[in-house]
Design a protein around this motif. Structure first.
Motif, PDB file in Angstrom:
ATOM      1  N   VAL A  88       0.810  -1.056   0.114  1.00  0.00           N
ATOM      2  CA  VAL A  88       0.005   0.116   0.145  1.00  0.00           C
ATOM      3  C   VAL A  88       0.868   1.434  -0.009  1.00  0.00           C
ATOM      4  O   VAL A  88       1.905   1.342   0.731  1.00  0.00           O
ATOM      5  N   HIS A  89       0.605   2.265  -0.953  1.00  0.00           N
ATOM      6  CA  HIS A  89       1.357   3.410  -0.859  1.00  0.00           C
ATOM      7  C   HIS A  89       0.394   4.614  -0.435  1.00  0.00           C
ATOM      8  O   HIS A  89       1.324   5.472  -0.060  1.00  0.00           O
ATOM      9  N   PHE A  90      -0.752   4.604  -0.380  1.00  0.00           N
ATOM     10  CA  PHE A  90      -1.597   5.810  -0.085  1.00  0.00           C
ATOM     11  C   PHE A  90      -2.184   5.250   1.213  1.00  0.00           C
ATOM     12  O   PHE A  90      -3.486   4.928   1.163  1.00  0.00           O
ATOM     13  N   TYR A  91      -1.682   5.452   2.235  1.00  0.00           N
ATOM     14  CA  TYR A  91      -2.165   4.955   3.688  1.00  0.00           C
ATOM     15  C   TYR A  91      -3.425   5.581   4.354  1.00  0.00           C
ATOM     16  O   TYR A  91      -4.110   5.143   4.925  1.00  0.00           O
ATOM     17  N   THR A  92      -3.644   6.773   3.634  1.00  0.00           N
ATOM     18  CA  THR A  92      -4.794   7.573   4.163  1.00  0.00           C
ATOM     19  C   THR A  92      -6.158   7.454   3.516  1.00  0.00           C
ATOM     20  O   THR A  92      -6.846   8.051   3.887  1.00  0.00           O
ATOM     21  N   LEU A  93      -5.928   6.327   2.449  1.00  0.00           N
ATOM     22  CA  LEU A  93      -7.279   6.187   1.820  1.00  0.00           C
ATOM     23  C   LEU A  93      -7.795   4.866   2.276  1.00  0.00           C
ATOM     24  O   LEU A  93      -7.286   4.239   2.971  1.00  0.00           O
ATOM     25  N   THR A  94      -9.144   4.864   2.256  1.00  0.00           N
ATOM     26  CA  THR A  94     -10.053   3.798   2.492  1.00  0.00           C
ATOM     27  C   THR A  94     -10.054   2.583   1.297  1.00  0.00           C
ATOM     28  O   THR A  94      -9.550   3.093   0.289  1.00  0.00           O
ATOM     29  N   PRO A  95     -10.136   1.391   1.904  1.00  0.00           N
ATOM     30  CA  PRO A  95     -10.306   0.509   0.833  1.00  0.00           C
ATOM     31  C   PRO A  95     -11.244   1.098  -0.484  1.00  0.00           C
ATOM     32  O   PRO A  95     -10.827   0.505  -1.607  1.00  0.00           O
ATOM     33  N   PHE A  96     -12.241   1.522  -0.167  1.00  0.00           N
ATOM     34  CA  PHE A  96     -13.232   1.783  -1.153  1.00  0.00           C
ATOM     35  C   PHE A  96     -12.436   2.858  -2.042  1.00  0.00           C
ATOM     36  O   PHE A  96     -12.710   2.674  -3.314  1.00  0.00           O
ATOM     37  N   GLU A  97     -11.904   4.095  -1.547  1.00  0.00           N
ATOM     38  CA  GLU A  97     -11.063   4.886  -2.230  1.00  0.00           C
ATOM     39  C   GLU A  97     -10.239   4.315  -2.896  1.00  0.00           C
ATOM     40  O   GLU A  97      -9.808   4.833  -4.167  1.00  0.00           O
ATOM     41  N   TYR A  98      -9.318   3.568  -2.609  1.00  0.00           N
ATOM     42  CA  TYR A  98      -8.193   2.685  -2.973  1.00  0.00           C
ATOM     43  C   TYR A  98      -8.567   1.996  -4.496  1.00  0.00           C
ATOM     44  O   TYR A  98      -8.019   2.357  -5.607  1.00  0.00           O
ATOM     45  N   ILE A  99      -9.883   1.200  -4.205  1.00  0.00           N
ATOM     46  CA  ILE A  99     -10.190   0.589  -5.410  1.00  0.00           C
ATOM     47  C   ILE A  99     -10.786   1.559  -6.473  1.00  0.00           C
ATOM     48  O   ILE A  99     -10.525   1.539  -7.921  1.00  0.00           O
ATOM     49  N   TYR A 100     -11.561   2.753  -6.036  1.00  0.00           N
ATOM     50  CA  TYR A 100     -12.093   3.868  -6.822  1.00  0.00           C
ATOM     51  C   TYR A 100     -11.102   4.413  -7.834  1.00  0.00           C
ATOM     52  O   TYR A 100     -11.075   4.474  -8.908  1.00  0.00           O
ATOM     53  N   HIS A 101      -9.765   4.804  -6.870  1.00  0.00           N
ATOM     54  CA  HIS A 101      -8.916   5.776  -7.725  1.00  0.00           C
ATOM     55  C   HIS A 101      -8.361   4.775  -8.701  1.00  0.00           C
ATOM     56  O   HIS A 101      -7.835   5.192  -9.665  1.00  0.00           O
ATOM     57  N   TYR A 102      -7.985   3.596  -8.403  1.00  0.00           N
ATOM     58  CA  TYR A 102      -7.265   2.671  -9.206  1.00  0.00           C
ATOM     59  C   TYR A 102      -8.172   2.347 -10.651  1.00  0.00           C
ATOM     60  O   TYR A 102      -7.572   2.535 -11.575  1.00  0.00           O
ATOM     61  N   LEU A 103      -9.362   2.189 -10.430  1.00  0.00           N
ATOM     62  CA  LEU A 103     -10.250   2.253 -11.598  1.00  0.00           C
ATOM     63  C   LEU A 103     -10.096   3.457 -12.573  1.00  0.00           C
ATOM     64  O   LEU A 103     -10.163   3.559 -13.669  1.00  0.00           O
ATOM     65  N   ARG A 104     -10.369   4.759 -11.730  1.00  0.00           N
ATOM     66  CA  ARG A 104     -10.031   6.019 -12.241  1.00  0.00           C
ATOM     67  C   ARG A 104      -8.915   6.213 -13.172  1.00  0.00           C
ATOM     68  O   ARG A 104      -8.665   6.564 -14.507  1.00  0.00           O
ATOM     69  N   MET A 105      -7.565   5.681 -12.694  1.00  0.00           N
ATOM     70  CA  MET A 105      -6.437   5.793 -13.450  1.00  0.00           C
ATOM     71  C   MET A 105      -6.465   4.741 -14.523  1.00  0.00           C
ATOM     72  O   MET A 105      -5.528   4.926 -15.404  1.00  0.00           O
ATOM     73  N   LYS A 114     -17.290   4.051  -9.249  1.00  0.00           N
ATOM     74  CA  LYS A 114     -18.018   4.041  -8.098  1.00  0.00           C
ATOM     75  C   LYS A 114     -18.697   2.697  -7.873  1.00  0.00           C
ATOM     76  O   LYS A 114     -18.869   2.042  -6.827  1.00  0.00           O
ATOM     77  N   LEU A 115     -19.272   2.546  -9.020  1.00  0.00           N
ATOM     78  CA  LEU A 115     -20.148   1.300  -9.183  1.00  0.00           C
ATOM     79  C   LEU A 115     -19.381  -0.133  -9.073  1.00  0.00           C
ATOM     80  O   LEU A 115     -19.806  -1.046  -8.115  1.00  0.00           O
TER      81      LEU A 115
END
Length: 293
Positions: A88-105, A114-115
């Motif tokens: 994990v590199h972004f420790y301040t994110l939640t699991p939901f946010e981690y998955i969401y931002h990966y998909l956005r990238m 989001k879905l």
């Protein structure tokens, strides 16, 4: 249709030959288990297939695209990778946010990301989706990373030791998810556990010292090398008896063929006061008891 074709692939690190003239192909929709002892070349192969490492010789073709010499963004979008050493590199994110931002990238729209993130959280039963990543255990983080990678709409998934740190319940759930994913994708995974390979993989690529020793259905390879054995007992020290034993370092491995034999050996070890533990058979056992040249 072949999702992946590997032709005469070789890679060396100095004098160490990690991969030696590998040639094989993987049909679309296949779950391939890449197995072998430590140092067999499993991770090197995954790194080459995922464009992280260039081979010395040979080529890899993914859905008609040769990647050994060139791997652009369009090719990279065909696959998703979970490395064995993923952190994990972004420790301040939640699991939901981690998955969401990966998909956005990966170019997924906000609404779709989001879905998919919500679906992944549900599918992997991540009850801690709103906790900060830095507060999670290793197993929780691993499950989040698996949910993240498998939420991508990829043609190929590369999973290097995906179940490290997962308990039995989560392993079983992952196997179910992988079988579902394989309806529309190809999955390449490495593992040290025979029960994993037997349960989820359609084919197995068995490596030793960078060479292909066997390639085919897991039941065929299992029958060939370990079908006679029920379990193994690891003795922390020397032991000799009527059962098949192998020495490895300071330990003795006893291979038993039935539950009754296992009980007999355990009773004997307890009488002698020798420290031991019972273990499931793993890929390394093939190289201890099998006749691999």
């Amino acid at each position: 249709m072949n999702a992946i074709e590997v032709h005469n692939l070789s890679k060396s690190y100095g004098k160490i030959k990690a991969l030696d003239s590998l040639t094989f192909s993987v049909q679309e929709g296949t779950i391939l288990g890449v197995i072998g002892p430590n140092g067999a070349g499993k991770t090197t192969l995954i790194r080459i297939l995922s464009c992280l490492l260039k081979p010395d010789h040979g080529k890899v073709i993914i859905y008609g695209h040769e990647i050994s010499s060139h791997c652009d963004d369009n090719i990279k979008k065909l696959f998703a990778l979970l490395p064995q050493e993923a952190r994990v590199h972004f420790y301040t994110l939640t699991p939901f946010e981690y998955i969401y931002h990966y998909l956005r990238m990966r170019g997924i729209t906000k609404e779709e990301a989001k879905l998919r993130a919500e679906q992944a959280i549900k599918e992997f039963d991540i009850e801690y989706s709103n906790r900060i990543m830095s507060t999670l255990s290793g197993g929780m983080v691993r499950k989040t990373l698996l949910a993240m990678i498998l939420s991508a709409d990829a043609k190929i998934y590369y999973l290097d030791e995906p179940t490290v740190g997962l308990d039995v319940k989560n392993r079983l759930n992952l196997w179910r998810i992988l079988r579902e994913k394989a309806k529309n994708s190809t999955i390449i995974m490495t593992s040290h556990y025979l029960n994993e390979i037997s349960s989820v993989c359609d084919k197995v690529l068995l490596l030793k010292e960078g060479r292909i020793v066997a390639f085919g259905p897991p039941e065929k390879i299992g029958r060939q090398y370990l079908s006679d054995f029920y379990s193994k007992i690891v003795v922390f020290g020397e032991f000799s008896g009527e059962h098949l034993t192998k020495r490895a370092g300071k330990n003795t491995f006893i291979y038993v063929k039935s539950k009754s034999e296992e009980k007999e050996v355990i009773n004997r070890l307890e009488e002698l006061g020798l420290p031991f533990k019972r273990e499931e058979l793993t890929i390394e056992d093939i190289f201890l008891v099998g006749d691999l040249k």
